[in-house]
Design a protein around this motif. Structure first.
Motif, PDB file in Angstrom:
ATOM      1  N   SER A   1      -5.051  -4.702 -16.676  1.00 58.91           N
ATOM      2  CA  SER A   1      -5.384  -5.804 -15.773  1.00 58.91           C
ATOM      3  C   SER A   1      -4.770  -5.647 -14.386  1.00 58.91           C
ATOM      4  O   SER A   1      -3.561  -5.488 -14.246  1.00 58.91           O
ATOM      5  N   PRO A   2      -5.582  -5.697 -13.353  1.00 58.91           N
ATOM      6  CA  PRO A   2      -5.042  -5.687 -11.990  1.00 58.91           C
ATOM      7  C   PRO A   2      -4.503  -7.067 -11.613  1.00 58.91           C
ATOM      8  O   PRO A   2      -3.807  -7.215 -10.637  1.00 58.91           O
ATOM      9  N   VAL A   3      -4.857  -8.055 -12.421  1.00 59.51           N
ATOM     10  CA  VAL A   3      -4.420  -9.422 -12.146  1.00 59.51           C
ATOM     11  C   VAL A   3      -3.154  -9.671 -12.948  1.00 59.51           C
ATOM     12  O   VAL A   3      -3.148  -9.544 -14.166  1.00 59.51           O
ATOM     13  N   ILE A   4      -2.088  -9.978 -12.239  1.00 63.36           N
ATOM     14  CA  ILE A   4      -0.799 -10.141 -12.902  1.00 63.36           C
ATOM     15  C   ILE A   4      -0.333 -11.570 -12.685  1.00 63.36           C
ATOM     16  O   ILE A   4      -0.192 -12.017 -11.547  1.00 63.36           O
ATOM     17  N   ASN A   5      -0.156 -12.254 -13.744  1.00 67.53           N
ATOM     18  CA  ASN A   5       0.299 -13.626 -13.618  1.00 67.53           C
ATOM     19  C   ASN A   5       1.816 -13.691 -13.577  1.00 67.53           C
ATOM     20  O   ASN A   5       2.397 -14.365 -12.746  1.00 67.53           O
TER      21      ASN A   5
ATOM     22  N   ARG B   1      -5.858 -19.385   8.480  1.00 66.27           N
ATOM     23  CA  ARG B   1      -4.871 -18.787   9.383  1.00 66.27           C
ATOM     24  C   ARG B   1      -3.500 -19.456   9.221  1.00 66.27           C
ATOM     25  O   ARG B   1      -3.403 -20.650   9.056  1.00 66.27           O
TER      26      ARG B   1
ATOM     27  N   TYR C   1      -7.198 -12.148  -1.380  1.00 65.85           N
ATOM     28  CA  TYR C   1      -8.148 -12.268  -0.292  1.00 65.85           C
ATOM     29  C   TYR C   1      -8.789 -13.630  -0.448  1.00 65.85           C
ATOM     30  O   TYR C   1      -8.904 -14.166  -1.543  1.00 65.85           O
ATOM     31  N   GLY C   2      -9.111 -14.196   0.634  1.00 63.14           N
ATOM     32  CA  GLY C   2      -9.656 -15.533   0.551  1.00 63.14           C
ATOM     33  C   GLY C   2     -10.146 -15.905   1.917  1.00 63.14           C
ATOM     34  O   GLY C   2     -10.001 -15.131   2.861  1.00 63.14           O
ATOM     35  N   PRO C   3     -10.743 -17.065   2.027  1.00 64.64           N
ATOM     36  CA  PRO C   3     -11.251 -17.474   3.326  1.00 64.64           C
ATOM     37  C   PRO C   3     -10.093 -17.511   4.301  1.00 64.64           C
ATOM     38  O   PRO C   3      -8.980 -17.900   3.951  1.00 64.64           O
TER      39      PRO C   3
ATOM     40  N   CYS D   1      -2.259   0.444  -8.838  1.00 65.65           N
ATOM     41  CA  CYS D   1      -3.320  -0.484  -8.485  1.00 65.65           C
ATOM     42  C   CYS D   1      -2.763  -1.501  -7.505  1.00 65.65           C
ATOM     43  O   CYS D   1      -1.699  -2.088  -7.727  1.00 65.65           O
ATOM     44  N   TRP D   2      -3.470  -1.680  -6.411  1.00 66.64           N
ATOM     45  CA  TRP D   2      -3.033  -2.591  -5.350  1.00 66.64           C
ATOM     46  C   TRP D   2      -4.104  -3.658  -5.190  1.00 66.64           C
ATOM     47  O   TRP D   2      -5.272  -3.342  -5.016  1.00 66.64           O
ATOM     48  N   LEU D   3      -3.713  -4.905  -5.306  1.00 62.71           N
ATOM     49  CA  LEU D   3      -4.704  -5.969  -5.209  1.00 62.71           C
ATOM     50  C   LEU D   3      -4.255  -7.010  -4.197  1.00 62.71           C
ATOM     51  O   LEU D   3      -3.209  -7.631  -4.363  1.00 62.71           O
ATOM     52  N   PRO D   4      -5.027  -7.204  -3.144  1.00 64.10           N
ATOM     53  CA  PRO D   4      -4.622  -8.191  -2.136  1.00 64.10           C
ATOM     54  C   PRO D   4      -5.044  -9.584  -2.556  1.00 64.10           C
ATOM     55  O   PRO D   4      -5.988  -9.757  -3.327  1.00 64.10           O
TER      56      PRO D   4
ATOM     57  N   LYS E   1       0.830  -1.196   0.000  1.00 64.46           N
ATOM     58  CA  LYS E   1       0.000   0.000   0.000  1.00 64.46           C
ATOM     59  C   LYS E   1       0.874   1.260   0.000  1.00 64.46           C
ATOM     60  O   LYS E   1       0.600   2.225  -0.728  1.00 64.46           O
TER      61      LYS E   1
END
Ligand SMILES: Cc1ncc(C[n+]2csc(CCOP(=O)(O)OP(=O)(O)O)c2C)c(N)n1
Ligand SMILES: Cc1ncc(C[n+]2csc(CCOP(=O)(O)OP(=O)(O)O)c2C)c(N)n1
Ligand code: SF4
Ligand code: SF4
Ligand code: SF4
Ligand code: SF4
Ligand code: SF4
Ligand code: SF4
Ligand SMILES: [Mg+2]
Ligand SMILES: [Mg+2]
Lengths: 183, 351, 260, 77, 260, 351, 77, 183
Positions: free
Chosen positions: A61-65, A44, A39-41, A34-37, A20
């Protein structure tokens, strides 16, 4: 200019935050970001990562492979993302916790003993700032000053933490510069 | 105002405040919980009120009530929660009150997962509840647009006294991007709503209902609604095109997040001399059929790319009758990378 | 000079209702209207109609009105009252509406302490849809969905709304009255007056349950229905005040200091 | 002197008022009103005490009560 | 020869849970599994998992399991148990699941006297979704949707499920226990045993509430969380049996003769 | 069995019994309440059980649970109630359990009215809940067919482990017609469901869930569902045609009640030498596109007639790409008479 | 003689057992297990009374308790 | 053969029932039938009506706008449906309660004093059976026997009612025959 970085590590290592700060500092200097975390269930104890894209033009694209750069703070992260870095890219490895490397010869690897350096400065928790400093030192995505400004903004009122983090950022920056990498 | 870096969900909350919204009734659900959380913190600064409802059923009926009182009001949820709101959304449409719903879609069906999806397209554009009605559906593809469309949504809801829905996905909600907000609207300065329930002081009572036992009266309502929808279809269609040229190898149809991934793939292939154009509907209802059809007429092949099993295909078919519409999509929360999409484009062009 | 001591209240429109002859819905309507008149609240009142026989209540009251979805009147009222706290808001709900499909909404409105008033008409049946079993239907009472009488083994015992809601901690006013017994009507009105008064003073949530009749679906004439309400319902649904806002809070609440 | 007025066309003939009147002076008509109901009527207005029990009980607000002069409430519950 | 006097019950699978360290969900799971083992019920038991932190409970128990929609586990369990009355059915629900969105379903399952068992984990917060306010959140307790602490003026007081449900007429077994205090664990297990036993005897609906912890979202270490449960929750959520199937029915019920 | 005169709603109840259904969980709503009322009376004779749920939300989750236990189970409702069931329907689809829903549609939106309507077509065929799924939709046009389709519905639900919906309207539910029922199926003789929750005795536990946190697993579910839908599309399409000839002046598209009104109008015009054919989809999903398209190819003009503002039009367009699809419909509970429809046909043919 | 066994890799290091043991003979390790947690260990097994309070309290069923011979329960609540 | 009849009257006059009996009897005799009630929100005291279609072929539209025949048991029903009867059709009027007629000369009107006739037999409530008998007598849609059979089925176990109704049906049938109408 267009850089993508994946910052990855354990849940508590503060990767989201440095991502961030990088995005904020770059934005402040007029870049598109663009900042993309991830995120998922709540699983822990898993790894956490975020992708930051900094560019002169609007970010598609915010998704970077296949990111150009990777900051790996622990071993699982290096194992997961190391192979995905683009040929010619940069991999920043927290050598305090990772005793292997990507095994690739088409990327530049830089080892930073982030935890040790942070400990030297006063607290192991600032390892994330060390590595962020190093990343800026190498990549020059934005200035160190901007990062410090946004870090101060983030921790407003908590002078102790600010001081620690500033030192860690500066130390990292130094290390980054010293690495004399050109990407 | 300067640009600030914000999560989509937070930007949605802030934009609602800028639009003069001071009430939020909602129920937590991933991946949209940052909206209520943001507002729970931020509202006290602007004398706004966040009320945590006991469920999405209750939340949707609370905002129905709030809208009846003439107040700008918002709720946000994600897929399963939106299903629970469908009865109330139908009531809002039938009563003709302005409300704004946000659906940060997650992968389904059922409990599914919490990762991004576009699998609620059909529900939003056609089946958002029982009975003959439609809601205006706006689909942003970045945080800035999410904020802008929220502000627009309130205006459109008021203009048409109809529900408006923002359809996003987990990426829109979770991603941080710079955003610049519009001017703060003072709720006091919004136009009066003479139909609102404010107490029958010095006027005849206002009655807001969706019950019309006389079929002629109910048919008249249906016709009035239909006229509104025709009006929306005439003037509210919004879309974006990208890299359109007269002789395209391929026209890509994508909305929301997928459009951005499509753009990166298009840029890459452009470097190799392959001309691909992109059509992005911003209003999913009303769907910009004519514009979409025009793009189709300039392309050899068509493809719809979606985070679903292909819910927009039918709309593309309707826009370009008789044309074959190809499809590429991922489901379950998997977001394809630009490389995946690029390869798919190549395969299709070369086939 | 003739002084009119009883006539149609201003808050009730000059129209004939669609209610069956002798249905106590009509009395309940009038009592509410009288109280709104007497407290001078009509011009700032908003009613919320249920789905049930009273679905058209908005045609009878002379104030602003909304029509809720089945069971959701308390949620709708929450939306209205929170946005316009100066309004006087009331819901009018049947037993199917309030105690079956709307259980969560009434419970949480009461628990949040929403400052509106609920008029709850318990006629032990689904009137509007033609006499199906309600949660309040009496044991062995016949209804179209329990044609052999309510079997407590499979359908459980009747729900007692006042008894349950008065166990909620949040202060409120909860009373049960009836309009099916002429002598009880003044007391019923008194409870309504208190309920609206507490609301006007912004004190608490209030709910007044009416033990009511449904001559049509009970298959009785109106008088017989009133007698049945007394003989068969009231022993189980006793009249009285179940909770007032002055009742003490339960022990164990740590209200002074914040906790982390 | 108290007096009540039953609105013939408003009455739905439920007979609740008949049973509510402590003076037992209300009866049902033998002819239908326009709605098709037998309606309530005062049989012996002189015995009316103006207690308004009839009106209180009427679900259709079909009864109005007026008084002239002093009003005595003679019954007790 | 070493005799094992304590080890993993058969009804609990040999897998590590996804629960946070020190979360009492784990203890509660084990206790249920022990009771199923001891009563010999495992092979005819069906569990119903909630939406909440225990959403993956089916991965941990060694018996048939269904995953319900948020709050609807009691409805789902009703469907299962009515169709297969020989099964032993239990739901496992959090406070958001049971006491917020699922209020109507739990209330009416109890009221119909559905013969299954409910395990209710009250940790005063929405664990799974990241710490939002629950209906059971304590006054002034902070949560992400009440960042300044629960304000009883606008959010009401915490819901006490056992107190409310035990006011229902239909016979049932309702108890509140805790697994956050080691000494109380045997009593907790005892209540669970009774609950399943009553079900096995086809006697009644049963519900056991666990005063539980959520170290993660409370921002406390596990021990501190247990202490907070004792100091701040238990005075308001007292442990004990609130209702047993032998409690007398209220007056006013006319059960002998049918009514028309 | 002899023919008996029965209300559609009652016939639905009886047919469910014949199909081996012994459990009904439901909530009253006009115009379908005769189903639970009939079953409440009839079930004790066959050891069946009617449970009145506290709401449609509860009813739908009860039948979800019942289906998980491997039992044939039914619920019926009408429009607003169906909206409240949409979350559970999505769960049933995601968990892949067989359930039968009946929607006796009433006029909407909102509370609307209780008279007949076909306004839930979109919801049933496309938006029956959040997420990527479809349900099989069967639309009878008479009491006999309602009974037959109910029996079929149970078989299809089991075959595809998928929700099946019967979409009727108030006329289908309220009308009495002669009906002959199929053989009584003994529930004991139905094939075992090895996936059902019956207690893990001597086998590994069965787990029924729609939650798949791993996106790859959830995508696999989506693909499995898609394969089922493709299979349904291949083999389950059902339709009826009436008076089709090679050179029709008009092809009429209608489902349910409207198809019968259309037939009367067609018969009347045939006497005048006007050739009109009727296409009636019996499965609304999967929609018989090919058959519908073939009919279109034989007609000069096309019209869809519906008790809605025109929800099937898009499907007719998709069946006959590029063709203009006209529309006639009434709303609000008004059912047009054969004369109205005839006049509309004439007007269209002559224009 | 009672004896407990802590499954090192099952333990999540919550420390609840430490506080539950009436004999105060449990401590936390100084090294991490594979999951990344410090785990519980018995420091002084000889003093274990086999009361199983530790096991009863463990949310992760990481503790097994066995006895050999007669078992004395020496503490009281 | 194709006949439609609308049977209309007050809520309590038993119109739905006689429509059902007509449909059942006709079905019994091999006809295709369809019975459609007016259903609507409970508007107590309003009129109730049903449409019965009896045909040799499957019934197409159950909704009939212009019926061939009408049974009007009260005045509002006559006023509402009288004008809709097809030219050449039949209108059966319960003259006990209706003192007007359709005013049309293109339909056949038959007056039956159903209530009075029923009262004579024993109970005013059987007026519906009188008029049904008359309808059968005139239209011969099905036999009186079939109607009686289904009436008996309807009131199984209630011998008194059956006897009353049978008499009423027979009396009506007589009156219908006596009217000597050919439609
Ligand atoms: C979602 C939904 N479910 C069901 C109905 C049908 N419905 C209308 S009124 C009613 C019950 C009314 O009973 P009650 O609340 O007791 O009121 P009453 O008519 O007895 O006054 C029902 C089930 C509906 N309109 N909407
Ligand atoms: C219809 C619906 N609404 C909301 C959610 C999101 N959600 C998942 S779990 C949860 C609350 C869980 O809290 P609780 O029941 O207290 O269980 P805990 O996690 O605390 O054990 C919510 C709101 C959902 N999955 N479905
Ligand atoms: S049906 Fe019952 S509750 Fe409804 S108006 Fe008639 S008597 Fe009253
Ligand atoms: S006012 Fe009293 S005494 Fe007079 S008619 Fe009415 S009830 Fe009887
Ligand atoms: S109570 Fe009213 S409606 Fe009933 S009979 Fe008396 S006057 Fe008429
Ligand atoms: S979030 Fe809270 S309730 Fe959920 S597993 Fe973690 S500690 Fe337990
Ligand atoms: S068994 Fe008892 S004494 Fe032994 S370690 Fe465990 S708690 Fe301590
Ligand atoms: S209680 Fe269990 S998980 Fe916690 S530290 Fe002890 S052994 Fe480990
Ligand atoms: Mg009722
Ligand atoms: Mg919880």
């Amino acid at each position: 200019m267009l850089t993508e970085v994946v910052m990855a590590g354990f849940g508590g290592q503060g990767l989201m935050l440095i991502g961030k700060l990088l995005a904020e500092a770059s934005m402040d200097e007029g870049k598109e970001v663009c900042w993309l975390p991830s995120y998922g269930p709540e699983m822990r104890g898993g790894t956490a990562n975020c992708t930051v894209v900094v560019s002169d033009n609007p970010v598609a694209s915010p998704v970077i492979n296949k990111p150009r750069t990777l900051v790996a703070m622990n071993r699982p992260s290096l194992e997961k993302f190391g192979p995905k870095v683009r040929s010619g890219g940069l991999v920043l490895i927290n050598s305090s916790l990772i005793d292997v490397n990507t095994g690739r010869d088409d990327v530049t690897e830089v080892l930073i003993a982030a935890n040790e350096e942070a400990q030297k400065i006063g607290n192991d928790k600032a390892a994330n700032m060390v590595i962020l400093g190093a990343y800026i030192g190498i990549m020059e995505v934005c200035t160190l000053d901007s990062v410090i400004k946004w870090m101060e903004h983030q921790f407003e009122g908590k002078q102790k933490i600010i001081d620690l983090n500033r030192k860690a950022l500066e130390r990292g920056f130094e290390l980054g510069k010293a690495a004399e990498v050109k990407v | 105002m300067a640009r600030v870096l914000m999560k989509g969900n937070e930007a949605i909350g802030e934009a609602a405040i800028r639009a003069g919204c001071r009430f939020f009734f909602g129920y937590p659900i991933t991946p949209q919980s940052e909206v209520p959380e943001y507002l729970a913190k931020r509202f006290p600064e602007v004398d706004g009120h966040f009320i945590q409802a006991e469920s999405e059923v209750a939340a949707s009926n609370m905002i129905y009530g709030a809208a009846c009182s003439g107040t700008r009001v918002l709720t946000t949820s994600s897929s399963p929660g939106i299903s629970l709101m469908s009865e109330a959304i139908s009531y809002c449409a039938g009563t003709e009150v302005p409300v704004v719903f946000v659906n940060i879609v997650r992968a389904g069906p059922g409990l599914g997962g919490i990762l991004p999806s576009q699998g609620d397209y059909w529900q939003a554009t056609r089946g958002m509840g029982h009975g003959d009605f439609r809601i205006l559906v706006l689909a942003p593809n970045c945080v800035q647009e999410a904020a802008d469309l929220i502000m627009l949504a309130f205006d459109l809801a008021d203009k048409y006294t109809n529900p408006v829905m923002i359809l996003g996905d987990g990426i829109i909600g979770q991603m941080m991007e710079p955003v610049e907000f519009g001017e703060m609207v003072d709720p006091e300065t919004l136009p009066e709503k003479p139909w609102a329930l404010t107490g029958a002081k010095g006027r005849e009572p206002n009655i807001l209902t969706s019950l019309f036992l006389d079929p002629n009266v109910l048919e008249a309502l249906n016709q009035r609604l239909l006229a509104k929808y025709r009006q929306m279809e005439a003037v509210e269609k919004r879309w974006e095109t990208y890299n359109i040229s007269d002789n395209m190898d391929l026209a890509v149809y994508a909305w929301g997040t997928m459009s951005r991934i499509g753009k990166t793939a298009i840029d890459e292939l452009k470097e190799r001399g392959i001309e691909i154009g992109l059509f992005r509907p911003i209003t999913l209802y009303p769907y910009p059929y004519e514009a979409a059809g025009e793009v189709a007429s300039k392309a050899k092949k068509l493809i719809s790319i979606e985070l679903s099993t292909g819910q927009m295909i039918d709309d593309v078919r309707l826009a370009a009758p008789g044309r074959e519409v190809n499809f590429f999509g991922r489901q379950g929360g998997i977001v394809p990378t630009p490389e995946d999409v690029r390869d798919e484009f190549l395969k299709l062009i070369e086939s | 000079m003739i002084e009119t001591i009883f006539s149609r209240p201003e808050s009730l429109r000059e129209v004939s209702t669609h209610y069956c002859p002798g249905c106590t819905h009509g009395i309940t309507h009038r009592l509410i209207a009288e109280v709104l008149d007497e407290l001078g609240l009509r011009e700032r009142t908003v009613g919320v109609a249920p789905v049930g026989c009273a679905v058209l209540a908005y045609n009878y009251f002379n104030c602003d009105f909304a029509e809720a979805a089945h069971g959701r009147a308390p949620a709708m009222a929450t939306g209205i009252k929170r946005c316009r706290p100066n309004l006087i808001v009331f819901t009018y709900q049947g037993d199917g509406d309030l105690a079956s499909i709307g259980t969560a909404e009434i419970f949480h409105a009461a628990n949040r302490g929403e400052k509106f008033t609920v008029i709850f008409v318990n006629n032990a049946i689904y009137g509007m849809t033609g006499g199906q079993m309600a949660p309040t239907t009496m044991p062995n009472q016949k209804a179209t969905t329990c044609p052999f009488g309510r079997d407590v083994e499979t359908a459980g015992y009747p729900v007692r709304v006042c008894e349950v809601l008065s166990k909620i901690t949040t202060p409120s006013y909860i009373a049960r009255v009836t309009a099916a017994v002429p002598k009880e009507i003044p007391r019923a009105k008194d409870a309504l007056r208190k309920a609206f008064q507490y609301q006007a003073e912004n004190r608490c949530f209030s709910l007044v349950e009416f033990v009511s009749t449904c001559p049509t679906n009970w298959g009785m004439n109106p008088l017989k229905a009133c007698e049945w309400a007394v003989s068969d319902m009231m022993p189980y649904y006793p009249l009285g005040e179940f909770k007032t806002p002055d009742d003490p809070l339960p022990a164990g609440l740590n209200l002074i200091e914040g906790d982390e | 002197m108290p007096m009540i007025k039953v609105h013939k066309e408003t009455c739905k003939g439920c007979e609740l008022c008949i049973h509510a009147c402590p003076q037992e002076i209300l009866v049902m008509s033998k002819v239908l009103n326009k709605k098709g109901y037998f309606y309530a009527m005062v049989e012996d207005p002189g015995r009316c005490i103006g207690c308004a029990m009839c009106a209180l009980t009427c679900p259709d607000v079909a009864i109005e009560v007026g008084v002239q002069g002093t009003r005595y409430v003679l019954y007790e519950y």
